[in-house]
Design a protein around this motif. Structure first.
Motif, PDB file in Angstrom:
ATOM      1  N   THR A 150       0.865  -1.179   0.000  1.00 45.40           N
ATOM      2  CA  THR A 150       0.000   0.000   0.000  1.00 45.40           C
ATOM      3  C   THR A 150       0.899   1.225   0.000  1.00 45.40           C
ATOM      4  N   LEU A 151       0.825   2.014  -1.059  1.00 42.15           N
ATOM      5  CA  LEU A 151       1.691   3.181  -1.246  1.00 42.15           C
ATOM      6  C   LEU A 151       0.863   4.446  -1.027  1.00 42.15           C
ATOM      7  N   VAL A 152       1.112   5.131   0.078  1.00 43.47           N
ATOM      8  CA  VAL A 152       0.307   6.288   0.451  1.00 43.47           C
ATOM      9  C   VAL A 152       1.112   7.571   0.266  1.00 43.47           C
ATOM     10  N   MET A 153       0.563   8.519  -0.485  1.00 42.52           N
ATOM     11  CA  MET A 153       1.178   9.834  -0.754  1.00 42.52           C
ATOM     12  C   MET A 153       2.686   9.735  -0.932  1.00 42.52           C
ATOM     13  N   THR A 154       3.090   8.926  -1.927  1.00 43.63           N
ATOM     14  CA  THR A 154       4.501   8.702  -2.172  1.00 43.63           C
ATOM     15  C   THR A 154       4.810   8.836  -3.658  1.00 43.63           C
ATOM     16  N   ALA A 247       3.315  -7.744  -6.616  1.00 45.59           N
ATOM     17  CA  ALA A 247       2.356  -7.968  -5.532  1.00 45.59           C
ATOM     18  C   ALA A 247       1.129  -7.079  -5.717  1.00 45.59           C
ATOM     19  N   PRO A 248      -0.033  -7.524  -5.249  1.00 45.94           N
ATOM     20  CA  PRO A 248      -1.209  -6.647  -5.272  1.00 45.94           C
ATOM     21  C   PRO A 248      -0.869  -5.320  -4.603  1.00 45.94           C
ATOM     22  N   THR A 249      -1.253  -4.235  -5.250  1.00 42.13           N
ATOM     23  CA  THR A 249      -0.811  -2.909  -4.795  1.00 42.13           C
ATOM     24  C   THR A 249      -1.964  -1.915  -4.779  1.00 42.13           C
ATOM     25  N   ALA A 250      -1.970  -1.087  -3.736  1.00 38.81           N
ATOM     26  CA  ALA A 250      -2.906   0.035  -3.649  1.00 38.81           C
ATOM     27  C   ALA A 250      -2.100   1.321  -3.660  1.00 38.81           C
ATOM     28  N   ILE A 251      -2.562   2.295  -4.429  1.00 33.88           N
ATOM     29  CA  ILE A 251      -1.944   3.621  -4.484  1.00 33.88           C
ATOM     30  C   ILE A 251      -2.974   4.612  -3.965  1.00 33.88           C
ATOM     31  N   LEU A 291     -10.409  10.488   7.070  1.00 29.61           N
ATOM     32  CA  LEU A 291     -10.065   9.672   5.910  1.00 29.61           C
ATOM     33  C   LEU A 291      -9.492   8.308   6.286  1.00 29.61           C
ATOM     34  N   VAL A 292      -9.375   8.046   7.580  1.00 30.39           N
ATOM     35  CA  VAL A 292      -8.812   6.778   8.024  1.00 30.39           C
ATOM     36  C   VAL A 292      -9.610   5.605   7.462  1.00 30.39           C
ATOM     37  N   GLY A 293     -10.930   5.701   7.505  1.00 31.00           N
ATOM     38  CA  GLY A 293     -11.768   4.620   6.995  1.00 31.00           C
ATOM     39  C   GLY A 293     -11.547   4.366   5.515  1.00 31.00           C
ATOM     40  N   GLU A 297      -9.976   0.939   4.123  1.00 36.82           N
ATOM     41  CA  GLU A 297     -10.826   0.151   3.216  1.00 36.82           C
ATOM     42  C   GLU A 297     -10.094  -0.171   1.921  1.00 36.82           C
ATOM     43  N   THR A 298      -9.413   0.833   1.355  1.00 35.43           N
ATOM     44  CA  THR A 298      -8.690   0.638   0.096  1.00 35.43           C
ATOM     45  C   THR A 298      -7.550  -0.348   0.282  1.00 35.43           C
ATOM     46  N   SER A 299      -6.793  -0.168   1.332  1.00 41.03           N
ATOM     47  CA  SER A 299      -5.645  -1.026   1.601  1.00 41.03           C
ATOM     48  C   SER A 299      -6.067  -2.453   1.929  1.00 41.03           C
TER      49      SER A 299
END
Length: 308
Positions: A150-154, A247-251, A291-293, A297-299
């Motif tokens: 899971t790649l967050v604000m990167t 790997a499965p990835t979320a951005i 925005l935590v939820g 949820e996405t991750s």
């Protein structure tokens, strides 16, 4: 609260890995699939919202967070930096070599060492900002260790990407910093926070101030922040590594991020075409409670795909 959290409350310990010592906290069911949270530049592991960590623990995962090297309660190094900060930034933008005591690859090795020490063979990784870059290195170079990313604000750290807003570049360089007492540091940090926080989801100033005071009293190591900054500059573009991620990835990225511009998420999506990308309107360069939820949820959705 989920039964798992009642039976497995957060547990802190110090763990040796990669020749250093790290402050590590775990929570959730140790029998669950492990999720390792990797924090960003200059930030202690305490910046992860408790509600976010608990969302993963309540879903049955074993949650691991830690202080990166040179920050918080993990090992503080003593190496001196070469060259002026602005010269290092210019060399990085021009694709020239940048001298640094360590790079993002060394920090990725830290995570691998921690996983070994915790007897984790494969883990889901959640990385924010610099932590997202470290996650890319691990997922691209050591695919056998990563279940999902899971790649967050990167970003890929490519010098071709747009620069942060000018005022933020000056702040990140550390030039002109005056005063290291609690009041000066908290005031300076609060000013920086105002500049990067989500415009549509602002956190109350007194809440931010309380956290900043708590973090200052926990650990304050400005030299480590400068060395981490230099590690990013010295690592150059990660694009060739990022495109190898299988790997499965979320951005996840904020549409109003002034530090790492949204186009960085577009590049990540291009390089990792199988990734699920989510651009969140009104989100800046922080993890606001409202925005935590959405983030969890996405991750968790991508992590579920990896676990099938």
């Amino acid at each position: 609260m989920n039964v798992a959290l009642k039976h497995y409350p957060p547990e802190s310990r110090r763990i040796g890995a990669n020749g250093l010592e790290f402050c590590v906290e775990t929570r959730g069911n140790p029998s669950g699939e492990p999720v390792v949270f990797i924090m960003g530049l200059g930030a202690q592991m305490t910046l992860w919202p408790e509600s976010l960590l608990n969302a993963y623990a309540e879903a049955g995962y074993w949650v691991v967070r830690f202080d990166n090297r040179d920050i918080g309660l993990s090992t503080h190094l003593k190496a001196h930096l070469q060259d002026h900060p602005l010269k290092a930034m210019l060399n990085s933008r021009l694709g020239r070599p940048v001298a640094a005591p360590y790079t993002l690859h060394d920090m990725a090795a830290d995570v691998g060492g921690l996983m070994d020490a915790l007897e984790i063979g494969r883990a889901h990784l959640v990385g924010v900002s610099m932590g997202g870059m470290i996650t890319q290195v691990l997922a691209g170079d050591y695919p056998q260790r990563v279940r999902s990313a899971t790649l967050v604000m990167t970003s890929t750290n490519s010098p071709r990407l747009p620069m942060p807003k000018l005022g933020l570049v000056w702040r990140l360089s550390g030039i002109g910093v005056k005063g290291h007492d609690e009041d000066a540091v908290v005031a300076r940090s609060l000013d920086f926070w105002r500049a990067i926080q989500s415009p549509d989801y602002p956190t109350a100033p007194h809440t931010v101030r309380e956290r900043l005071i708590s973090d200052y009293r926990r650990a304050y190591h400005p030299a480590g922040i400068l060395r981490q900054t230099r590690a990013i500059l010295a690592s150059g573009s990660l694009s060739s590594i990022t495109r190898r991620i299988q790997a499965p990835t979320a951005i996840i990225h904020g549409a109003a991020d002034p530090l790492i511009r949204p186009v960085a998420a577009e590049q990540l999506q291009y390089l990792i075409p199988h990734a699920q990308a989510r651009l969140i309107p009104g989100m800046g360069h922080d993890l606001p409670e409202p925005l935590v939820g959405t983030i969890a949820e996405t991750s968790l959705g991508v992590m579920g795909l990896a676990s099938r």
